[in-house]
Design an enzyme around this catalytic site. Structure first.
Site, short mmCIF file in Angstrom:
data_model
loop_
_atom_site.label_atom_id
_atom_site.label_comp_id
_atom_site.label_asym_id
_atom_site.label_seq_id
_atom_site.Cartn_x
_atom_site.Cartn_y
_atom_site.Cartn_z
N THR A 170 0.83 -1.21 0.00
CA THR A 170 0.00 0.00 0.00
C THR A 170 0.86 1.25 0.00
O THR A 170 1.92 1.30 0.63
CB THR A 170 -0.94 0.02 1.21
OG1 THR A 170 -0.19 -0.06 2.42
CG2 THR A 170 -1.90 -1.17 1.16
N GLY A 195 0.21 -5.97 8.71
CA GLY A 195 0.24 -4.66 9.35
C GLY A 195 -0.41 -4.75 10.72
O GLY A 195 -0.48 -5.82 11.32
N ASP A 197 -3.70 -3.15 13.50
CA ASP A 197 -5.17 -3.12 13.55
C ASP A 197 -5.74 -2.15 12.52
O ASP A 197 -6.83 -2.38 11.99
CB ASP A 197 -5.63 -2.72 14.95
CG ASP A 197 -5.32 -3.81 15.97
OD1 ASP A 197 -5.36 -5.00 15.60
OD2 ASP A 197 -5.04 -3.47 17.14
N GLY A 503 -9.29 2.64 16.71
CA GLY A 503 -8.11 3.45 16.44
C GLY A 503 -8.34 4.65 15.55
O GLY A 503 -7.42 5.43 15.32
N GLU A 504 -9.56 4.82 15.03
CA GLU A 504 -9.88 5.99 14.21
C GLU A 504 -10.80 6.92 14.98
O GLU A 504 -11.63 6.48 15.78
CB GLU A 504 -10.56 5.55 12.90
CG GLU A 504 -9.67 4.70 12.00
CD GLU A 504 -8.49 5.46 11.45
OE1 GLU A 504 -8.63 6.68 11.22
OE2 GLU A 504 -7.43 4.84 11.25
#
Length: 537
Positions: A170, A195, A197, A503-504
Site C-alpha cells: 500500500t 500490518g 489493527d 483506532g480511528e
C-alpha cells in the site's frame, strides 16, 4: 510393510533420525503416529509416541537422499534408501505455532511411494485450504517492519504450501480499501493483511463494503441485514498493538498466523456498524470508546511526530485531565446471548457460547419475522444517563500483550453481542484502580462506578448534541419516556468527547450502534486451551 485400502490403516517400520520406528496412518482418525520400535515387528505405541493430525500437516515432499548415507550399523546397510519429509505444525508455548519437519526413511521404493501417495491424497481432501491469496502489506505501520516480516517469515511458508499470492504494497491511506472495491476478488481464496489493527480495519471496510455493494445492500440504512463475505481475512501482525490478532489467535506472532492461514482455519466474528443521521460512519470489531479512550486517540493524532510513545503520553495527559462527559445511553439487551460479561468464561476455540448464541439469535429473528414475537419497535430498551469518564463497547476481549485479559475478558467473538461498559464519574484514584485491573487477574467490573451490559444495539447522545441531533433524542424520549428519571441532574459543564473506533477518530457524539452476528470470517480458530501440563508449569 503394511498395505492399505480406501479407509484401512497403514502401518510400517520406517527410520526416523537413524532410529527404527513404527509408523501408522489411520485415515478414519486422520492421524499420523510414530514411535521407537527397536525389536522385530511394529509393536505398540508407548509414552514417547509422536503424532500429528493430518489437518496440521503443511505438505509432504520427496526427499533427496544423495550424500546422506553417513550412518553406521543397520542404517548403513541400506543400498539405496528412499525418504519423504512431512512438514507440519508444532505447538510452542503461549499459543505460538512453529513450522517443523520430520523425515522418514525406508529401503523399498514401493513402500516409499505408497506413503507419499496416501498422505498426499489425504491432504488433497482438505478443501478449506487456500490456494491463491491477495496480500496487502502496509510498509509504514507499527515500526515499519511489515514488508520484511512478510518476506522473511511468511512468503517462504506460503511457497512451501504451494500457495500463490498477489502482493500489493500500500502507498497511501485507504489503498487496500479502494483496491478491494475495484479488483476482481472472486479469483482469490482469501485476503491477507500485513500490518496492525489499522490495516485490518481498512481491509475489513473494503471487503464488507464490496460485498454489500455487490449484493445491493444500502450500508447507510442502520437496520439493513448485511451480507457475509465468502472470503476469509488473514492477519499477519506487524503493528504496534495487533489487538485483533491477539484476541483471535492468542499471540502476535507472524509465523503462527501464517500457519493458521495455510491450514485453512476459519473463525466467524461479529462486526458492529456505527451510524449517525442514517449515514454509516464506520465498522468496528474490537473497541468503540468515548471519553477516556476517545480523548487519547484524538490527542495522539496531533502528536504523530512522537512515534508510538505518543499513546503513552496522551494516555497520561488524558488521565490527569480527568474529564467526564454528560449524556444518555439507551441499549437493547442481548437476551439471545448465552452467558454474561462477568461469568469468567472467555471465548475459546470451538466456543459453545458463540455457537449457541448465534442459533438462538436466528430463532429469535425467525419468530420476529413471522410475527410470533415483539419486533424491534417495542422491544424493551434500557436507558441510563449521567456523567461518564468512559463509555466502551467491545466485540471481543481486546486483549493485547499489555493487557493479556483485555477490556472485557469474557467478551465473545461471534455471539452477536457487544459488551457495553459504562464508567461513571469517580475520583482519579478510583479510576486508576479500574485501569490497573486491566493488567492483572482482578475483576475489573467490581466497582460501584462501573456497569457492564451485554447488548445487541445501543444509542448514545451527549448533552451538547441534544440540539444538533434532536431527532435521535426526540425519538428516544418518545420511545422511552422522560430521560434521567432515576438519576439526579448532572452538574458538570457541558462538553463532548470523540469516539475511538478501532483506532480511528469519530467526532459525532450522537450515534447508533448495531452488532452484526458473525459477519466476517478470519483465518484463525480462536484461542486454544493449553494442555494440562502447561497449567501445572
Amino acid at each position: 510393510m503394511g498395505a492399505m485400502g480406501a479407509a484401512e490403516p497403514l502401518r510400517s517400520v520406517l527410520w526416523v533420525k537413524q532410529q527404527r520406528c513404527a509408523v501408522s496412518l489411520d485415515p478414519a482418525r486422520a492421524l499420523l503416529r510414530w514411535w521407537r520400535s527397536p525389536g522385530p515387528g511394529a509393536g505398540d505405541p508407548g509414552a514417547d509416541a509422536c503424532s500429528v493430525p493430518i489437518a496440521e500437516i503443511i505438505t509432504v515432499e520427496e526427499t533427496d537422499v544423495n550424500g546422506k548415507q553417513n550412518s553406521s550399523g543397520k542404517w548403513q546397510k541400506m543400498e539405496k534408501p528412499y525418504a519423504f519429509t512431512v512438514h507440519r505444525v508444532r505447538r510452542a508455548r503461549r499459543h505460538r505455532w512453529r513450522w517443523a519437519q520430520v523425515t522418514f526413511w525406508c529401503a523399498e521404493e514401493q513402500l516409499h511411494q505408497l506413503w507419499l501417495q496416501t498422505l498426499r491424497e489425504l491432504l488433497e481432501k482438505l478443501t478449506s485450504r487456500p490456494k491463491h491469496l491477495l496480500v496487502f502489506i502496509n510498509p509504514f505501520g507499527g515500526k515499519g517492519r511489515g514488508k520484511r516480516i512478510y518476506e522473511r517469515k511468511v512468503a517462504p511458508l506460503f511457497t512451501l504450501a504451494c500457495i500463490t499470492t498477489e502482493v500489493i504494497v500500500t502507498e497511501h491511506a485507504n489503498h487496500a480499501k479502494e483496491s478491494l472495491y475495484e479488483l476482481n476478488i472472486d479469483k482469490y481464496d482469501g485476503i491477507v493483511c500485513v500490518g496492525g489493527d489499522g490495516m485490518f480495519s481498512e481491509v475489513l471496510h473494503g471487503l464488507v463494503g464490496r460485498t454489500q455493494r455487490d449484493a445491493g445492500v444500502d450500508q447507510n440504512q442502520p437496520r439493513a441485514a448485511l451480507v457475509p463475505s465468502p472470503l476469509r481475512i488473514g492477519i499477519i501482525p506487524a503493528g504496534s498493538t495487533d489487538c485483533v490478532c491477539y484476541s483471535t489467535v492468542g499471540t502476535n506472532d507472524a509465523e503462527t498466523s501464517a500457519l493458521h492461514i495455510i491450514l485453512g482455519d476459519s473463525l466467524s466474528m461479529d462486526v458492529s456498524s456505527v451510524h449517525h443521521n442514517s449515514t454509516l460512519l464506520r465498522y468496528f470489531v474490537s473497541l468503540l470508546g468515548y471519553g477516556f479512550y476517545g480523548d487519547i486517540i484524538k490527542d495522539s493524532e496531533k502528536k504523530r511526530w512522537m512515534g508510538l510513545v505518543r499513546y503513552d503520553f496522551s494516555g497520561l495527559k488524558t488521565f490527569l485531565s480527568h474529564h467526564c462527559y454528560e449524556g444518555t445511553v439507551s441499549f437493547l439487551p442481548a437476551q439471545h446471548a448465552v452467558g454474561s460479561p462477568r461469568d469468567r468464561k472467555p471465548c475459546r476455540a470451538g466456543c459453545f457460547v458463540c455457537r449457541q448464541s448465534k442459533q438462538q439469535l436466528e430463532e429469535e429473528q425467525k419468530r420476529s419475522l413471522y410475527g410470533l414475537e415483539s419486533t424491534e419497535e417495542v422491544e424493551e430498551w434500557k436507558v441510563i444517563c449521567g456523567q461518564f469518564l468512559a463509555i466502551n463497547a467491545t466485540n471481543m476481549s481486546c486483549a493485547c500483550p499489555r493487557s493479556p485479559r483485555g477490556l472485557s475478558p469474557a467478551a465473545h467473538l461471534g455471539d452477536g453481542a457487544s459488551d457495553l461498559i459504562l464508567i461513571r464519574k469517580c475520583s482519579r484514584f478510583n479510576f486508576l484502580r479500574f485501569l490497573v485491573r486491566h493488567t492483572n487477574q482482578g475483576d475489573q467490573f467490581d466497582f460501584t462506578f462501573v456497569e457492564v451490559y451485554r447488548v445487541k444495539k445501543f444509542q448514545f447522545v451527549s448533552k451538547t448534541a441534544g440540539d444538533e441531533d434532536s431527532h435521535i433524542e426526540g425519538r428516544g424520549k418518545k420511545r422511552f419516556g422522560p430521560l434521567c428519571s432515576d438519576h439526579p441532574p448532572c452538574s458538570c459543564a457541558a462538553s463532548s468527547s470523540s469516539w475511538n473506533c478501532d483506532g480511528e477518530v469519530l467526532n459525532s457524539s450522537a450515534i447508533e450502534v448495531r452488532v452484526h452476528c458473525q459477519l466476517v470470517r478470519l483465518f484463525a480458530r480462536g484461542i486454544e486451551e493449553p494442555p494440562r501440563r502447561e497449567w501445572r508449569s
